[in-house]
Motif scaffolding. Structure first.
Motif, short mmCIF file in Angstrom:
data_model
loop_
_atom_site.label_atom_id
_atom_site.label_comp_id
_atom_site.label_asym_id
_atom_site.label_seq_id
_atom_site.Cartn_x
_atom_site.Cartn_y
_atom_site.Cartn_z
N THR A 192 -73.21 -80.16 52.02
CA THR A 192 -73.19 -78.84 51.37
C THR A 192 -72.88 -77.77 52.42
OG1 THR A 192 -75.57 -78.63 51.66
CG2 THR A 192 -74.79 -79.52 49.56
N THR A 193 -71.67 -77.78 52.92
CA THR A 193 -71.27 -76.84 53.97
C THR A 193 -69.85 -76.36 53.74
OG1 THR A 193 -71.00 -76.57 56.36
CG2 THR A 193 -70.45 -78.72 55.45
N ASN A 194 -69.58 -75.18 54.22
CA ASN A 194 -68.22 -74.66 54.17
C ASN A 194 -67.51 -74.80 55.50
OD1 ASN A 194 -68.35 -73.75 51.46
ND2 ASN A 194 -69.50 -71.92 52.11
N ASP A 195 -68.26 -75.26 56.50
CA ASP A 195 -67.70 -75.45 57.83
C ASP A 195 -67.82 -76.92 58.21
OD1 ASP A 195 -66.90 -75.44 60.45
OD2 ASP A 195 -68.26 -73.85 61.09
N GLY A 196 -66.69 -77.59 58.32
CA GLY A 196 -66.70 -79.03 58.59
C GLY A 196 -66.66 -79.39 60.05
N THR A 197 -66.87 -78.41 60.95
CA THR A 197 -66.73 -78.66 62.39
C THR A 197 -67.66 -79.78 62.86
OG1 THR A 197 -66.12 -76.34 62.74
CG2 THR A 197 -66.77 -77.63 64.68
N PHE A 198 -68.92 -79.72 62.45
CA PHE A 198 -69.90 -80.71 62.90
C PHE A 198 -70.32 -81.66 61.77
CE2 PHE A 198 -70.51 -76.87 65.51
CZ PHE A 198 -70.24 -77.39 66.77
N LEU A 199 -69.56 -81.63 60.69
CA LEU A 199 -69.95 -82.42 59.52
C LEU A 199 -70.07 -83.90 59.86
CD1 LEU A 199 -68.87 -81.98 55.88
CD2 LEU A 199 -68.79 -84.26 56.87
N MET A 200 -69.09 -84.47 60.53
CA MET A 200 -69.12 -85.92 60.79
C MET A 200 -70.23 -86.27 61.78
SD MET A 200 -67.10 -87.21 58.71
CE MET A 200 -67.28 -88.91 59.26
N PHE A 242 -71.05 -93.53 52.85
CA PHE A 242 -70.68 -93.31 54.25
C PHE A 242 -69.24 -93.79 54.50
CE2 PHE A 242 -75.37 -93.36 55.22
CZ PHE A 242 -75.43 -92.09 55.78
N ALA A 243 -68.89 -94.94 53.96
CA ALA A 243 -67.54 -95.48 54.15
C ALA A 243 -66.49 -94.57 53.52
CB ALA A 243 -67.46 -96.89 53.57
N ARG A 244 -66.75 -94.06 52.34
CA ARG A 244 -65.78 -93.17 51.67
C ARG A 244 -65.61 -91.87 52.46
NH1 ARG A 244 -68.39 -95.00 46.87
NH2 ARG A 244 -69.62 -93.09 46.73
N ILE A 245 -66.70 -91.34 52.99
CA ILE A 245 -66.60 -90.10 53.79
C ILE A 245 -65.74 -90.34 55.03
CG2 ILE A 245 -67.89 -88.46 55.20
CD1 ILE A 245 -70.25 -88.82 53.25
N ALA A 246 -65.98 -91.49 55.70
CA ALA A 246 -65.18 -91.81 56.89
C ALA A 246 -63.72 -92.02 56.53
CB ALA A 246 -65.76 -93.06 57.56
N ASP A 247 -63.46 -92.70 55.42
CA ASP A 247 -62.07 -92.92 54.99
C ASP A 247 -61.39 -91.60 54.68
OD1 ASP A 247 -62.25 -95.65 55.26
OD2 ASP A 247 -62.73 -96.03 53.15
N PHE A 248 -62.09 -90.70 54.02
CA PHE A 248 -61.51 -89.40 53.68
C PHE A 248 -61.21 -88.60 54.95
CE2 PHE A 248 -61.45 -84.96 52.52
CZ PHE A 248 -60.79 -84.93 51.30
N ASN A 249 -62.17 -88.66 55.88
CA ASN A 249 -61.98 -87.93 57.15
C ASN A 249 -60.74 -88.43 57.89
OD1 ASN A 249 -63.17 -86.03 59.23
ND2 ASN A 249 -63.10 -87.92 60.43
N ASP A 250 -60.45 -89.73 57.79
CA ASP A 250 -59.29 -90.32 58.46
C ASP A 250 -58.02 -90.22 57.63
OD1 ASP A 250 -60.97 -91.03 60.52
OD2 ASP A 250 -61.28 -93.10 59.80
N GLY A 251 -58.13 -89.80 56.37
CA GLY A 251 -56.99 -89.76 55.46
C GLY A 251 -56.16 -88.50 55.57
N PRO A 252 -55.23 -88.35 54.64
CA PRO A 252 -54.29 -87.21 54.69
C PRO A 252 -54.95 -85.85 54.49
CG PRO A 252 -54.06 -88.45 52.64
CD PRO A 252 -54.93 -89.25 53.53
#
Length: 303
Positions: free
Chosen positions: A95-103, A189-199
């Motif tokens: 629940t953030t608008n800043d993804g800098t430290f999200l991962m 967790f896997a879907r978040i990582a996949d999205f982070n690595d995706g387009p």
């Protein structure tokens, strides 16, 4: 007139022997605190004593088993609460608008959750089911979850949960399986990582609309995973309450049986002391009478 001292002497001897036996028994009761040295001395009460002893032994065995189970349930409760907090951390991270430290926050929540799922009690993994000697969950990073051909391959728990004696004659499942608690969350967790690595990734700076839509969907999935952990927490708490009630009932039963056995086996020390004093006096009198009878002679009557 027939004069005979044999019968009187024999009677005095028997009185002395009875007094000595009473003295010995009273002395034994004083020294041991027990009515008799063995079950033979309790006559028809021996069967009752044996039954009560057996019931008390079973009760004591349950006390020992329930103490171990109570400790395990306490540790299990702590681990489940830690998992619950880790899932809450993940929800807050999303629940953030800043993804800098999200991962980084997501990885932190992952590490916290996996440490809890691999909790040990007395050297055994509590969420491994009947397989307590191996890590229930083997991945150390989200990348390992992401790279697994099947997330199920990361779980080494058995298919059967641990059991325990909640009541003296009742054994039920008291544990939870790592795969039941964590599979859904590991997929997130896997879907978040996949999205982070995706387009549409990576998460860096202000989140985009596509990223926001994705995170909103996963927040709903995280809430569902949180509810799954909450159900386990509630079930564990219910088992703890049930075990506490059983322990109280068993303590009352043990106290009753202990008192019952004591009433049957233990001597009344005041009564035993009185009997001892009476027996000592009886021995002295009987010994004196027997001594006098042994010295009786017919000579005075023949003069």
């Amino acid at each position: 007139m027939r004069i005979s001292t044999q019968a009187a002497s024999q009677s005095a001897l028997m009185d002395l022997m009875r007094a000595q036996r009473e003295l010995y028994e009273s002395s034994q009761q004083i020294s041991t605190g027990m009515k008799a040295p063995d079950l033979k001395g309790y006559g028809n009460q021996a069967e009752t004593i044996l039954f009560a002893r057996g019931a008390l032994a079973r009760s004591d065995n349950f006390v020992d088993a329930s103490k171990r189970l109570a400790s395990r349930l306490d540790v299990q409760d702590l681990a489940l609460n830690e998992m619950s907090d880790a899932v809450q951390d993940l929800r807050l991270a999303l629940t953030t608008n800043d993804g800098t430290f999200l991962m980084n926050d997501v990885q932190s929540a992952f590490s916290r959750f996996t440490a809890a799922i691999n909790t040990q009690f007395n050297g055994s993994f509590i969420f491994g089911g009947t397989r307590t000697d191996a890590l229930p969950f083997t991945a150390d990073t989200i990348g390992q979850v992401q790279g697994a051909a099947d997330i199920a391959d990361l779980f080494q728990n058995s298919a059967k949960a641990q059991t325990g004696r909640i009541e003296e004659n009742t054994t039920v499942e008291t544990g939870f399986l790592a795969s039941d608690l964590a599979t859904e969350l590991m997929e997130i967790f896997a879907r978040i990582a996949d999205f982070n690595d995706g387009p549409d990734g990576p998460f860096d700076g202000t989140v985009t609309e596509a990223q926001q839509n994705f995170l909103s969907t996963e927040i709903g999935n995280v809430i569902a995973a949180f509810e799954n952990i909450s159900v386990a927490l509630g079930k564990n708490g219910s088992m703890q309450a049930r075990l506490e009630n059983a322990q109280r009932s068993n303590a009352q039963r043990s106290d009753y049986l202990t008192g019952m056995i004591a009433g049957l086996e233990e001597a009344d020390m005041a009564e035993a002391a009185t009997r001892l004093a009476q027996a000592q006096a009886a021995v002295q009198v009987s010994a004196l009478v027997f001594s006098d009878m042994s010295q009786v002679s017919l000579l005075p009557f023949l003069r």
